[in-house]
Design a protein around this motif. Sequence first.
Motif, mmCIF file in Angstrom:
data_model
loop_
_atom_site.group_PDB
_atom_site.id
_atom_site.type_symbol
_atom_site.label_atom_id
_atom_site.label_comp_id
_atom_site.label_asym_id
_atom_site.label_seq_id
_atom_site.Cartn_x
_atom_site.Cartn_y
_atom_site.Cartn_z
ATOM 1 N N LEU A 246 38.772 74.025 65.618
ATOM 2 C CA LEU A 246 38.826 73.901 64.160
ATOM 3 C C LEU A 246 39.827 72.824 63.757
ATOM 4 C CD1 LEU A 246 38.941 76.907 61.666
ATOM 5 C CD2 LEU A 246 40.204 74.809 61.250
ATOM 6 N N MET A 247 40.962 72.789 64.448
ATOM 7 C CA MET A 247 41.966 71.770 64.145
ATOM 8 C C MET A 247 41.428 70.367 64.411
ATOM 9 S SD MET A 247 45.285 73.627 65.832
ATOM 10 C CE MET A 247 46.391 72.233 65.507
ATOM 11 N N GLY A 248 40.794 70.181 65.561
ATOM 12 C CA GLY A 248 40.243 68.877 65.892
ATOM 13 C C GLY A 248 39.156 68.448 64.926
ATOM 14 N N ALA A 249 38.254 69.380 64.613
ATOM 15 C CA ALA A 249 37.171 69.077 63.677
ATOM 16 C C ALA A 249 37.726 68.770 62.288
ATOM 17 C CB ALA A 249 36.196 70.253 63.614
ATOM 18 N N GLY A 250 38.751 69.527 61.883
ATOM 19 C CA GLY A 250 39.354 69.307 60.575
ATOM 20 C C GLY A 250 40.030 67.956 60.466
ATOM 21 N N LEU A 251 40.757 67.568 61.502
ATOM 22 C CA LEU A 251 41.413 66.255 61.492
ATOM 23 C C LEU A 251 40.379 65.133 61.511
ATOM 24 C CD1 LEU A 251 44.400 66.886 63.943
ATOM 25 C CD2 LEU A 251 44.501 66.612 61.452
ATOM 26 N N GLY A 252 39.306 65.342 62.268
ATOM 27 C CA GLY A 252 38.236 64.350 62.278
ATOM 28 C C GLY A 252 37.593 64.197 60.913
ATOM 29 N N PHE A 253 37.402 65.324 60.223
ATOM 30 C CA PHE A 253 36.828 65.265 58.885
ATOM 31 C C PHE A 253 37.794 64.607 57.910
ATOM 32 C CE2 PHE A 253 36.228 67.152 54.665
ATOM 33 C CZ PHE A 253 34.919 66.761 54.410
ATOM 34 N N LEU A 254 39.090 64.886 58.056
ATOM 35 C CA LEU A 254 40.094 64.307 57.167
ATOM 36 C C LEU A 254 40.086 62.784 57.245
ATOM 37 C CD1 LEU A 254 42.458 64.765 55.196
ATOM 38 C CD2 LEU A 254 43.977 64.914 57.190
ATOM 39 N N TRP A 255 39.712 62.238 58.400
ATOM 40 C CA TRP A 255 39.618 60.791 58.568
ATOM 41 C C TRP A 255 38.700 60.182 57.499
ATOM 42 C CZ3 TRP A 255 42.071 57.602 62.094
ATOM 43 C CH2 TRP A 255 41.568 56.301 62.218
ATOM 44 N N PHE A 256 37.650 60.915 57.150
ATOM 45 C CA PHE A 256 36.682 60.438 56.163
ATOM 46 C C PHE A 256 36.922 61.028 54.770
ATOM 47 C CE2 PHE A 256 34.587 60.781 60.343
ATOM 48 C CZ PHE A 256 34.340 59.437 60.584
ATOM 49 N N ASN A 257 37.701 62.104 54.700
ATOM 50 C CA ASN A 257 37.899 62.831 53.444
ATOM 51 C C ASN A 257 39.211 62.479 52.751
ATOM 52 O OD1 ASN A 257 38.819 66.042 52.359
ATOM 53 N ND2 ASN A 257 37.051 64.981 51.510
ATOM 54 N N THR A 258 40.067 61.714 53.435
ATOM 55 C CA THR A 258 41.345 61.362 52.829
ATOM 56 C C THR A 258 41.128 60.452 51.622
ATOM 57 O OG1 THR A 258 43.583 60.562 53.319
ATOM 58 C CG2 THR A 258 41.749 59.303 54.240
ATOM 59 N N TYR A 259 42.059 60.482 50.688
ATOM 60 C CA TYR A 259 41.922 59.755 49.411
ATOM 61 C C TYR A 259 41.841 58.250 49.623
ATOM 62 C CZ TYR A 259 43.026 58.197 44.679
ATOM 63 O OH TYR A 259 42.992 57.597 43.437
ATOM 64 N N PRO A 260 40.898 57.559 48.990
ATOM 65 C CA PRO A 260 39.740 58.087 48.248
ATOM 66 C C PRO A 260 38.623 58.494 49.213
ATOM 67 C CG PRO A 260 39.732 55.692 48.203
ATOM 68 C CD PRO A 260 40.974 56.092 48.935
ATOM 69 N N ALA A 261 38.092 59.666 49.022
ATOM 70 C CA ALA A 261 37.185 60.277 49.991
ATOM 71 C C ALA A 261 35.869 59.522 50.131
ATOM 72 C CB ALA A 261 36.905 61.720 49.591
ATOM 73 N N MET A 262 35.414 59.404 51.389
ATOM 74 C CA MET A 262 34.092 58.849 51.675
ATOM 75 C C MET A 262 33.038 59.952 51.660
ATOM 76 S SD MET A 262 35.297 56.512 54.898
ATOM 77 C CE MET A 262 33.631 56.005 55.317
ATOM 78 N N VAL A 263 33.493 61.205 51.808
ATOM 79 C CA VAL A 263 32.591 62.347 51.827
ATOM 80 C C VAL A 263 33.364 63.583 51.394
ATOM 81 C CG1 VAL A 263 33.079 62.905 54.241
ATOM 82 C CG2 VAL A 263 30.898 63.607 53.245
ATOM 83 N N PHE A 264 32.684 64.513 50.756
ATOM 84 C CA PHE A 264 33.292 65.777 50.348
ATOM 85 C C PHE A 264 32.845 66.895 51.276
ATOM 86 C CE2 PHE A 264 33.196 63.962 45.815
ATOM 87 C CZ PHE A 264 34.465 63.415 45.958
ATOM 88 N N MET A 265 33.675 67.922 51.371
ATOM 89 C CA MET A 265 33.382 69.044 52.255
ATOM 90 C C MET A 265 32.229 69.894 51.746
ATOM 91 S SD MET A 265 35.933 72.128 53.418
ATOM 92 C CE MET A 265 37.328 71.033 53.545
ATOM 93 N N GLY A 266 32.234 70.177 50.464
ATOM 94 C CA GLY A 266 31.219 71.052 49.888
ATOM 95 C C GLY A 266 31.474 72.504 50.253
ATOM 96 N N ASP A 267 30.710 73.387 49.670
ATOM 97 C CA ASP A 267 30.850 74.822 49.952
ATOM 98 C C ASP A 267 30.506 75.148 51.402
ATOM 99 O OD1 ASP A 267 31.531 75.051 47.347
ATOM 100 O OD2 ASP A 267 29.934 76.426 46.772
ATOM 101 N N VAL A 268 29.616 74.349 51.994
ATOM 102 C CA VAL A 268 29.220 74.602 53.381
ATOM 103 C C VAL A 268 30.432 74.560 54.310
ATOM 104 C CG1 VAL A 268 28.695 72.155 53.781
ATOM 105 C CG2 VAL A 268 27.669 73.885 55.244
ATOM 106 N N GLY A 269 31.411 73.728 53.996
ATOM 107 C CA GLY A 269 32.613 73.655 54.813
ATOM 108 C C GLY A 269 33.708 74.593 54.342
ATOM 109 N N ALA A 270 33.949 74.626 53.027
ATOM 110 C CA ALA A 270 35.062 75.402 52.485
ATOM 111 C C ALA A 270 34.895 76.900 52.725
ATOM 112 C CB ALA A 270 35.202 75.123 50.988
#
Length: 360
Positions: A246-270
């Motif tokens: 989960l930590m690795g996946a989260g950091l990988g997602f943050l790479w694209f989600n950091t401000y200004p976001a290229m992608v949003f998590m959505g309810d599917v992730g949250a």
Amino acid sequence: MLLYLADYLMTLDGTFRVFQYLTLRAILGALTALAISFIVGPIMIRQLTQDKIGQNIRDCGPEGHLVKAGTPTMGGALILVAITLSTLLWADLENRYIWSLLFVTLSFGLIGFIDDYKKLKLGNSDGLSASMKYFGQSVVGFVAAAFLFYSAQVPAETELIVPFFKTVIIPLGEFYILLAYFVIVGTSNAVNLTDGLDGLAILPAVMVAGGLAIFAYLSGHANFANYLAIPYIPESGETVIFATALMGAGLGFLWFNTYPAMVFMGDVGALALGAALGMLAIIVRQEIVLMIMGGVFVMETLSVIIQVASYKLTGKRVFKMAPIHHHFELKGWPEPRVIVRFWIITVILVLIGLATLKLR
């Protein structure tokens, strides 16, 4: 899966015995999930953009958010793919906790996926009705809670541990199912409420998962658990693999989600991440510590409850807007300042949570 391959190779060469070590597999699980995120992320973002699966922004929100309209959403699916593949590769698949974690995470992810899909299909921010969403969460939550209760092997698995006190242990009996249900569903919705700014929810989730990974490792080791006066939960150590994935996946997602976001998590992730954190805390018997380390999630949830209650009872609002991160935005804080300060608060709270290991 790779654990079984390592077991076979160990019969040929003793060097492969190193893969039996939980710590190494935990590290490899995090790196695998991170690599999957980096590889799949750009492909997924490109596909979401082509399919015009973009976020719809509420008109009543902060004006600065209107520029985010059309940003690809449902990126939380990337997190779920990375967590699932990494866990299946490095975890012991005969462990009941691993399968219960995957069941809850993917089930809540499915609920979030349906919600996100309906939002995009309808072209507004309403999505799945609150009653249907809560019903789905409740079914999965109760099934998971009942499974953990009826499969418990030692009394410690169904006792409530109070931090800072060595001798305060409360046998829950069947009330355990109710507590577990509220923790799973409550944490899921709390993370969902927090997911309103770029990177605001994902990094606190990563940090809390890291804290719970430490608890899982210690709770699954009889000697460490005895030394620290925390409950020894047989087989719970294996959940470290899931937590680090989960930590690795989260950091990988943050790479694209950091401000200004290229992608949003959505309810599917949250929704999925919150449920996963709740399950981890239940397994290692640290529900109260979860509330401490996830204080940002608690604060966001309380701000909504206070706002709604105040408006219904007095007709007045306590905050400019709820959840509370929007309150600070409307006070004039730039979005990155709100995000980073909430991250800092989470670091402090996770350290306080870890301090409960010794302060007892």
